[in-house]
Design an enzyme around this catalytic site. Structure first.
Site, PDB file in Angstrom:
ATOM      1  N   PRO A 327       0.718  -2.776  -4.701  1.00  0.00           N
ATOM      2  CA  PRO A 327       1.407  -2.245  -5.889  1.00  0.00           C
ATOM      3  C   PRO A 327       2.557  -3.097  -6.399  1.00  0.00           C
ATOM      4  O   PRO A 327       3.310  -2.638  -7.248  1.00  0.00           O
ATOM      5  CB  PRO A 327       1.929  -0.903  -5.382  1.00  0.00           C
ATOM      6  CG  PRO A 327       2.205  -1.133  -3.947  1.00  0.00           C
ATOM      7  CD  PRO A 327       1.153  -2.106  -3.471  1.00  0.00           C
ATOM      8  N   GLY A 329       5.045  -5.022  -4.380  1.00  0.00           N
ATOM      9  CA  GLY A 329       6.225  -5.290  -3.569  1.00  0.00           C
ATOM     10  C   GLY A 329       6.418  -6.765  -3.300  1.00  0.00           C
ATOM     11  O   GLY A 329       7.519  -7.307  -3.474  1.00  0.00           O
ATOM     12  N   LYS A 330       5.366  -7.452  -2.894  1.00  0.00           N
ATOM     13  CA  LYS A 330       5.465  -8.888  -2.609  1.00  0.00           C
ATOM     14  C   LYS A 330       5.597  -9.695  -3.902  1.00  0.00           C
ATOM     15  O   LYS A 330       6.305 -10.705  -3.937  1.00  0.00           O
ATOM     16  CB  LYS A 330       4.238  -9.346  -1.819  1.00  0.00           C
ATOM     17  CG  LYS A 330       4.032  -8.612  -0.509  1.00  0.00           C
ATOM     18  CD  LYS A 330       2.786  -9.099   0.196  1.00  0.00           C
ATOM     19  CE  LYS A 330       2.490  -8.263   1.426  1.00  0.00           C
ATOM     20  NZ  LYS A 330       2.183  -6.852   1.106  1.00  0.00           N
ATOM     21  N   CYS A 449      -2.440  -6.508   7.551  1.00  0.00           N
ATOM     22  CA  CYS A 449      -1.780  -5.413   8.256  1.00  0.00           C
ATOM     23  C   CYS A 449      -2.686  -4.907   9.362  1.00  0.00           C
ATOM     24  O   CYS A 449      -2.820  -3.698   9.572  1.00  0.00           O
ATOM     25  CB  CYS A 449      -1.399  -4.290   7.293  1.00  0.00           C
ATOM     26  SG  CYS A 449      -2.777  -3.643   6.331  1.00  0.00           S
TER      27      CYS A 449
END
Length: 673
Positions: A327, A329-330, A449
């Site tokens: 979404p 963030g990075k 992840c």
């Protein structure tokens, strides 16, 4: 007892004298406010040292007294000094924030040294004598009653399953005993029992106790030593700390922390490894709906998501690609590090997820982000020449089980095979999208992840074998566990130990994997044979082709003969006149017309095959054009016929006068034209 002085005896005659301690004093809840908080110690300069007794407060215990573990926690909870305990109760303000950070770093360093000493002492005591079961019950005399552990047989396990499963307490005790036996198998194991029996039993108990399927429980259990595996499964049952990332495009971390503290948020910096992260312990307001959040001052983001961007370290005025960005963030973290210069291509294959990505980009004020939606495997063809590429690949999610408990039961061996195949495709495309001639970049960061080897070290080793111009670099992260170079009979490239693994039970963050590549120019060596990629075994239904392959095998002359014979000579000559220039211009390249004869006999077989394929495609294109033309004429004629039918019906219904009127109007229209 409160006692007055001699001079004031007359003033206290009419007052009742209270005898007893402070604990016997009853106060109303409204009057209890001044006594809340830590007890203050006053120094009256007395010669004798008196023991200070803390006043017990009747107020409710604050949640701040029991904070969750910090990121990268230490095993020791003892404070370094009494002054540190007093500093913890001191509120964080703008003035003392820097001092508090320095004290916190010094305290953590002291705790790390203490932890090292404790670990060494524990290892020494364990090596001397570790055969005593400290979990046994004590009798009246204080002796520990140690009952010998009996491993259940296969028949007993089947009986337990038939009865609806064993008792929870029995499973917990059995896991503890199996771990104790496997720690020193030669001394504690029963005679006639193998290590595999104990291992199978503890895996089955883990699956039933924590709710995993036996396949995933075994896969995760084999990643760690026996005692550490239990800690990993236990850590997956606890939620990770709430962390936020400061958006440096709009504010500073110090200002953001002060604003949130004023709103009743209890927080502190995550650690020395990041200068934008804050860990939230307690909040009286929704942390995702504060005015600061809506103004784009911070982003709710897991601490593990900071790691790939820190490893990539994008620089200003670079072209960066985030292959799976939602979404955002990075992506927004990279835009902040680049100071809104250069360009960041935020790509995500799912168009629905790009909505949240676009919203976060606008909220955080990132002006150098371009949002697109392509399959990541298309990017070498869609766009290339990037300075840096971040690939946070789709994975099984075995590192975020604490957030998504459905991973425990919905993953199978087939899922890991398909995900590994997709990840290998994506990492090769990411490497090919980087420009090796970049002066400031040429880096690729691969992250997942997940904690499984098939999705991490195996994919990195595959990329090193398929792209000789790529080498692994140190990630630049000051903590983390080294990647596997050997795992269950598989041997990887020695440089794979430069990758970093992060575990929830060690670093108190989501399970994560980070690898950093450096892409160099390819060496031109004509003597080396062309390298052919090894096929990856995967089901046919999951194989995807970026360019659809046509099943056209050629024209059937007998099938086309009725159409050609039915054409008028003029139409046939027109078709040949249209077809011949296309063949000459695109495919024949100055050779003779295929209708007039074959090409030169000296052309290689490979070229003739390629030209024949191109001719078939061109013929198919021309034939489709001819069919469309026929359809156009048929539709046009049909419309003309329908118009005539409508006119005749209208004239019959209206009578002769209408026919005359229609004829005159038609004549006038012709004259006007």
């Amino acid at each position: 007892m409160f006692v007055g002085s001699d001079a004031d005896d007359d003033e206290f005659e009419d007052m009742d004298v209270f005898e007893g301690g402070l604990d016997d004093l009853e106060l109303d809840e409204d009057d209890d406010e001044p006594l809340r908080g830590p007890a203050q110690v006053f120094d009256f300069d007395s010669d004798e040292e008196e023991e200070t007794v803390a006043v017990k407060s009747k107020s409710k215990k604050s949640k701040q007294a029991e904070r969750p573990k910090k990121i990268i926690p230490t095993q020791s909870d003892a404070s370094s000094s009494d002054s540190d305990e007093e500093d913890e109760d001191e509120p964080v303000t703008m003035k003392n924030m820097a001092e508090q950070s320095r004290k916190l770093e010094a305290r953590r360093a002291a705790e790390e040294e203490l932890d090292l000493e404790e670990a060494q002492a524990a290892h020494a005591s364990d090596s001397e004598d570790d055969d005593v079961d400290m979990e046994g019950e004590e009798d009246a005399e204080g002796n520990i009653d140690v009952e010998p552990f009996q491993l259940p047989t296969a028949a007993e396990r089947e009986a337990e399953k038939a009865a609806g499963g064993p008792d929870v307490h029995l499973v917990q005790k059995r896991m503890r005993e199996c771990v104790r036996v496997l720690a020193k198998f030669s001394k504690r194991a029963e005679k006639g029992r193998s290590r595999s029996e104990y291992t199978d039993q503890v895996i089955a108990d883990i699956a039933s106790y924590y709710g995993y399927n036996e396949f995933l429980a075994e896969k995760l259990f084999l990643l760690f030593p026996v005692s550490e595996a239990i800690e990993f499964f236990e850590a997956n049952e606890v939620a990770r700390p709430v962390t936020i990332r400061t958006n440096t495009l709009r504010t500073r971390r110090r200002d953001l922390a002060q604003s949130l503290v004023n709103r009743g948020v209890n927080l502190e910096p995550i650690g020395k490894w990041t200068n934008v992260g804050l860990q939230v312990f307690e909040s009286t307001v929704p942390i995702g709906a504060t005015p600061e959040y809506l103004a784009g001052h911070y982003m709710l983001q897991a601490a593990s998501s900071f790691l790939p961007v820190i490893a990539l370290s994008p620089q200003p005025n670079e072209r960066v690609l985030d292959m799976a960005s939602a979404p955002g963030g990075k992506t927004t973290h990279m835009a902040a590090l680049m100071q809104n210069t250069g360009v960041v291509f935020a790509n995500d294959m799912n168009k629905l997820r790009t909505k949240s990505l676009t919203a976060n980009v606008h909220r955080l004020g990132c002006k150098n982000v371009v949002v697109c939606s392509y399959d990541g495997r298309e990017f070498p063809k869609v766009m290339g020449g990037f300075d840096r590429v971040l690939l946070d690949a789709p994975c099984s999610g075995t590192g975020v089980i604490s957030k998504d408990a459905s991973v425990k039961v919905n993953k199978s061996d087939r899922d890991f095979t398909l995900l590994s195949h997709l990840q290998k495709q994506l990492i090769l495309c990411a490497i090919d999208s980087v420009s090796p001639e970049s002066k400031t970049g040429g880096y690729v960061v691969y992250s997942t992840c997940s904690v499984t080897v098939e999705e991490n070290e195996a994919v990195v080793d595959y990329a090193l074998r398929k792209r000789p111009n790529v080498k692994l670099l140190d990630t630049g992260l000051a903590f983390g566990v080294e990647g596997f170079t050997k795992y269950r009979g598989k041997t990887f490239h020695p440089s794979v130990n430069l990758t970093r693994r992060f575990y929830p039970h060690v670093h108190n963050m989501d399970g994560f994997f980070v690898a950093k590549f450096r892409v160099e120019k390819r060496a031109k060596n004509a003597s080396e044979p062309a390298q052919v990629d090894e096929p990856v075994l995967v089901d046919e239904e999951f194989k995807t082709e970026l360019v659809p392959q046509s099943d056209f095998k050629g024209f059937d002359a007998e099938e086309d003969r009725p159409y050609l014979e039915g054409m008028s000579p003029i139409a046939l000559r027109t078709l040949r006149a249209l077809t011949a220039p296309v063949f000459r211009l695109v495919f024949c390249r100055g050779e003779t017309d295929p209708h007039e004869g074959e090409g030169p006999a000296s052309a290689p077989a490979q070229d003739r095959g390629a030209k024949s394929i191109s001719r078939r495609r061109c013929a198919l294109l021309v034939w489709r054009m001819w069919i469309l033309r026929r359809i156009y004429y048929n539709v046009h004629c049909g419309m003309y016929i329908r118009g005539l039918i409508w006119r005749v019906a209208h004239m019959r219904a209206a009578g002769p006068l209408a026919h005359v009127g229609a004829t005159k109007s038609a004549t006038s229209r012709r004259a006007s034209r």
